[in-house]
Design a protein around this motif. Structure first.
Motif, PDB file in Angstrom:
ATOM      1  N   MET A  55      -5.261  -3.753  -3.580  1.00 12.63           N
ATOM      2  CA  MET A  55      -4.167  -3.546  -4.538  1.00 12.63           C
ATOM      3  C   MET A  55      -4.640  -2.727  -5.742  1.00 12.63           C
ATOM      4  O   MET A  55      -3.930  -1.836  -6.203  1.00 12.63           O
ATOM      5  N   LYS A  61       1.752   0.174  -5.557  1.00 10.75           N
ATOM      6  CA  LYS A  61       1.450  -1.254  -5.442  1.00 10.75           C
ATOM      7  C   LYS A  61       2.395  -1.976  -4.488  1.00 10.75           C
ATOM      8  O   LYS A  61       1.972  -2.826  -3.714  1.00 10.75           O
ATOM      9  N   GLU A  62       3.678  -1.650  -4.539  1.00  8.27           N
ATOM     10  CA  GLU A  62       4.653  -2.309  -3.668  1.00  8.27           C
ATOM     11  C   GLU A  62       4.358  -2.019  -2.196  1.00  8.27           C
ATOM     12  O   GLU A  62       4.387  -2.913  -1.361  1.00  8.27           O
ATOM     13  N   ALA A  65       1.217  -3.879  -1.127  1.00 12.09           N
ATOM     14  CA  ALA A  65       1.491  -5.307  -0.926  1.00 12.09           C
ATOM     15  C   ALA A  65       2.189  -5.528   0.410  1.00 12.09           C
ATOM     16  O   ALA A  65       1.875  -6.481   1.142  1.00 12.09           O
ATOM     17  N   LYS A  66       3.111  -4.644   0.765  1.00  7.88           N
ATOM     18  CA  LYS A  66       3.805  -4.761   2.052  1.00  7.88           C
ATOM     19  C   LYS A  66       2.844  -4.532   3.215  1.00  7.88           C
ATOM     20  O   LYS A  66       2.954  -5.194   4.251  1.00  7.88           O
ATOM     21  N   HIS A 113      -2.109  -8.590  -9.600  1.00 11.35           N
ATOM     22  CA  HIS A 113      -1.351  -8.206  -8.406  1.00 11.35           C
ATOM     23  C   HIS A 113      -1.118  -9.363  -7.445  1.00 11.35           C
ATOM     24  O   HIS A 113      -0.461  -9.193  -6.419  1.00 11.35           O
ATOM     25  N   LYS A 115       0.750 -12.101  -7.557  1.00 15.93           N
ATOM     26  CA  LYS A 115       2.146 -12.482  -7.346  1.00 15.93           C
ATOM     27  C   LYS A 115       2.870 -11.436  -6.495  1.00 15.93           C
ATOM     28  O   LYS A 115       3.686 -11.790  -5.639  1.00 15.93           O
ATOM     29  N   THR A 116       2.571 -10.167  -6.693  1.00 18.54           N
ATOM     30  CA  THR A 116       3.188  -9.105  -5.896  1.00 18.54           C
ATOM     31  C   THR A 116       2.841  -9.282  -4.425  1.00 18.54           C
ATOM     32  O   THR A 116       3.710  -9.171  -3.545  1.00 18.54           O
ATOM     33  N   ASP A 119       4.566 -12.489  -3.055  1.00 23.78           N
ATOM     34  CA  ASP A 119       5.980 -12.215  -2.780  1.00 23.78           C
ATOM     35  C   ASP A 119       6.152 -11.450  -1.471  1.00 23.78           C
ATOM     36  O   ASP A 119       7.033 -11.760  -0.666  1.00 23.78           O
ATOM     37  N   ALA A 120       5.301 -10.450  -1.252  1.00 26.57           N
ATOM     38  CA  ALA A 120       5.381  -9.635  -0.033  1.00 26.57           C
ATOM     39  C   ALA A 120       5.045 -10.461   1.204  1.00 26.57           C
ATOM     40  O   ALA A 120       5.733 -10.369   2.224  1.00 26.57           O
TER      41      ALA A 120
END
Length: 154
Positions: A55, A61-62, A65-66, A113, A115-116, A119-120
């Protein structure tokens, strides 16, 4: 490691975090949870550090994370799927283990990062596994929810 795409070696063997799942979930109390979490992080913390390093290096970043979420779930699914599906009881155990150990350990990295990624992973997990729309909490929240004794019985 590639910043654009995961290199296939990242998270190699991450499915091993579930190897002691039955033992770690059995008769779970405040003291055993604390002890189990320390051992879990000692043995498998490098996977969570690896995720956070990826990350840090990623520009998007999104997307990163995915990618982490997809790779993580792919490896778990590949390890536990038999004849195209995961046994319902095993899936329930995996879900609880994710809630009690995997997500809290991820959040305990202290990374901005975490939490990101959580969440992913949570979203990917829920979309891929039947009856697995789970959520997560941090270690302190879960730990505070334990009681050593209920009405002094055990």
């Amino acid at each position: 490691m590639s910043v654009e795409r995961m290199d296939g070696k990242m998270l190699d063997g991450v499915e091993k975090i579930f190897e002691n799942m039955q033992t770690m979930m059995k008769k779970l109390k405040k003291a055993s949870y604390e002890k189990n979490m320390v051992g879990f992080r000692d043995e498998h913390g490098h996977y969570f550090s690896e995720m956070m390093a990826y990350m840090e290096a990623a520009e998007d970043k999104e997307s990163a994370a995915k990618e982490i979420a997809s790779e993580f779930v792919d490896r778990v699914e590949g390890n536990y799927k038999v004849k195209g599906r995961i046994n319902g009881r095993i899936q329930a155990d995996l879900n609880f283990f994710m809630i009690y150990y995997t997500f809290p350990a991820l959040l305990m990295t202290g990374s901005d990062h975490a939490k990101t990624v959580a969440d992913a992973v949570c979203a990917e997990w829920g979309s891929r596994f039947k009856d697995s729309k789970i959520n997560y909490a941090d270690y302190d929240t879960i730990y505070a929810g334990f009681r050593e004794k209920i009405l002094g019985i055990f």
